[in-house]
Scaffold this active site. Structure first.
Site, PDB file in Angstrom:
ATOM      1  CE  LYS A  48      -3.987   1.985   2.448  1.00  0.00           C
ATOM      2  NZ  LYS A  48      -4.827   1.887   3.662  1.00  0.00           N
ATOM      3  CB  SER A  64      -8.044   3.890   2.472  1.00  0.00           C
ATOM      4  OG  SER A  64      -7.193   3.223   3.392  1.00  0.00           O
ATOM      5  CB  SER A 113      -8.329   1.168   5.452  1.00  0.00           C
ATOM      6  OG  SER A 113      -9.052   2.369   5.407  1.00  0.00           O
TER       7      SER A 113
END
Lengths: 498, 99
Positions: free
Chosen positions: A77, A152, A176
């Site tokens: 990420k 996210s 997330s």
């Protein structure tokens, strides 16, 4: 090979049936073939990944002792720093920034010989539930490209579901990791707060942020969890205690005599019928495997969402003050005679997207003199009440469960103009962050009405993360024998997919 | 329940160092009102006798040994700077002309 689990890939590497170079190239090929449609990646580090893979192959050939996931590719990420590799957090304000240091998560990944393919897309600074808030455009759910992959960490979950990587790293501030896992039919774990170092994780809400492992199976997730977890002197909130035995738990999958509490408040009204159907079926499977299912009540959870949307914006308004156009990131309006303050104001106006600005302003308000007690102060008290609800519930059972999300993946654009509707997505995941305990989401089937994945959430007390893996492995095994193949074998083929 | 006027939001934007456009301020004041009304619910249960939790771990001060550790080199620290000069961050003017 790219459709196999990380454990199967590792076995093939150990037996010499393939090499890390070949495995890494196969995933790079898949990214080249499908990522135009999925957009899971913001940056693919082809050269770095192949160099890392080659080094692992050499070490293996030399007979060096390697860790279980050595040579396996991973998607990272874009909120975690990796030295020399662009890190944007999905924001324009960090466009072009190459961090001069590795986050501890990356240091641990490299030490384990895990090959980092590139950086995945995300809602800007991890604020969002759909990855639509990325300054670089949305990621598409591989199950249905018109739908969101969660957020996210939608880039990481989509990369797993599109077979672009067998492992991924996410971060979870209000869900997330777990919500993207749920809507893409993958597995994601938010470890106990402090279980994985936050050093080099660009901060959104420091008391809630937690990095964690994502994969397609519970055992792969456990192996990645062990690779990244542990005490770190560079994170003052890192827990100085042995890492919970998550791999052993995932291998045993024993739930006999375990008490599983179903949280009354996280089920029922507002939850899609197909989500409830699959959740209830999973409870029956766990009961058949020997667990005892009871119902528990956490009455203060109904205030969790409100408290979260005060605490997280408050912390974010403070954390994001560091983006001041002076030390890193873009700078706008630096013309002769311009003051530092006007450059700062212009840069933040241009560099931040709408949701980030909305939360900074909300947080600035909640922390301002005269409103602090009514908003931030009250939210902190709700945090205490939620923690007490968990403590009382864990007196009656070993783990708690709920659906991960109220619905399956919604359409891209559907909730973009209604912040409150978007926030409601995280209603079942937020309490875990507020209390700092562990949470897992694993796939429990497709909702009959739309054919989209449903997530099953397991919560365990702080530093008892292994319990989530025992229950997750038991449920995964029961579902696998029911389905005959993993859920992802039902995903529609993407054009060009290998 | 207080409501946020457009000038309140403009003031908050100034405090947060964001040079917002008029249309953004208009949109945001409406949105923030809705969000604030929703999150104000926390006041229903936040009784005076409940302790506040700022953090999930019961940590006090965490110290490391007072020993010099390796850190970023000057060049590394400046590597992401929008502008640098003489091995320092170059920043726009901080004080007024007359200062």
């Amino acid at each position: 090979m790219i459709r196999k689990s990380a454990v199967e890939m590792a076995a093939a590497l150990a037996k010499g049936e393939t090499t890390s170079l070949a495995l890494t190239q196969a995933h790079l090929d898949q990214i080249a073939a499908v990522d135009g449609a999925v957009h899971a990646f913001l940056h693919v580090d082809t050269e770095g990944a192949l160099a890392q893979a080659g080094a692992i192959d050499k070490a293996r050939a030399a007979g060096e002792k390697l860790s279980p996931l050595a040579g396996i590719p991973l998607a990272l990420k874009d909120v975690l720093t990796q030295k020399g590799v662009p890190t944007t957090c999905g924001s324009k304000i960090l466009e072009g920034w190459r961090p001069p240091y590795d986050s501890t998560v990356v240091t641990n990944l490299k030490r384990a010989g895990i090959v980092i393919l590139g950086k995945t897309n995300m809602d800007e600074f991890a604020m969002g539930s759909s990855t639509e808030n990325s300054a670089y455009g949305p990621t598409h759910n591989p199950w249905d490209l018109t739908r969101i992959p969660g957020g996210s960490g939608g880039g990481s979950s989509a990369a797993l579901a599109a077979f672009e990587a067998p492992l991924a790293i996410g971060t979870d501030t209000g869900g997330s990791i777990r919500q993207p896992a749920a809507v893409t039919g993958t597995v994601g774990v938010k470890p106990t707060y402090g279980g994985v170092s936050r050093y080099g994780l660009v901060a959104f809400s420091s008391s809630l942020d937690q990095a964690g492992p994502c994969a397609r199976t519970v055992l792969d997730t456990a192996l990645l969890h062990e690779a990244i977890a542990g005490h770190d002197v560079r994170d003052a909130t890192s827990i100085n205690a042995p890492v919970p035995q998550v791999v052993a738990a995932a291998k045993s999958g024993d739930v006999k005599g375990l008490k599983i509490g179903v949280i009354k408040e996280l089920n029922g009204d507002g939850y899609q019928a197909g989500v409830r159907t699959r959740f209830d079926e999973s409870l029956q499977l766990l009961a058949a495997a020997g667990a005892e299912i009871i119902e528990v009540s956490c009455p203060n959870f109904e205030y969790a969402l409100a408290a979260y949307y005060l605490i997280a914006p408050s912390e974010c308004s403070s954390n994001l003050a560091r983006f001041d156009a002076m030390r890193y990131g873009i700078r706008v309006g630096d013309e002769a005679g311009a003051s530092a303050e006007s450059v700062m104001n212009l840069t933040r106006e241009v560099g931040f997207g709408r949701e980030v600005k909305r939360r900074i302003i909300l947080g600035t308000y909640a922390l301002s003199s005269g409103y602090y007690d009514a908003y931030y102060g009250s939210a902190q008290k709700v945090r205490t009440l939620i923690t007490h609800d968990f403590i009382r519930a864990f007196e009656k059972c070993d783990v708690l469960v709920s659906p991960t999300c109220p619905t399956t993946a919604f359409k891209i654009g559907e909730k973009a103009s209604d912040p409150l509707a978007m926030y409601l997505n995280d209603i079942a995941t937020i309490p875990v962050n507020m209390a700092g305990i562990g949470g897992m989401s694993l796939p429990c089937g497709l909702a009959p009405e739309d054919g989209l994945p449903v997530g099953f959430q397991i919560m365990a007390p702080a530093m008892q993360d292994q319990r989530m893996y025992s229950v997750g492995a038991a449920l995964e095994a029961a579902l696998l024998s029911k389905w005959g193949a993993p859920l992802l074998s039902q995903i529609p083929a993407l054009a060009g997919s290998k | 329940m207080s409501s946020l006027s457009r000038s309140d939001v403009a003031n908050l934007a100034r405090l947060a160092r964001i040079d917002m456009s008029d249309s953004e301020l208009d949109a945001l004041s409406g949105e923030l009102d809705v969000i604030l009304n929703a999150v104000a619910r926390v006041q229903e249960v936040a009784r005076p006798d409940i302790e506040a939790t700022s953090h999930p771990l019961p940590l006090k001060n965490v110290y490391r040994p007072d020993v010099v550790q390796p850190s970023l080199s000057n060049a590394e620290a400046l590597s992401g700077a929008p502008a640098s000069e003489d091995e320092r961050f170059r920043v726009p003017q901080i004080l007024g002309e007359e200062a």
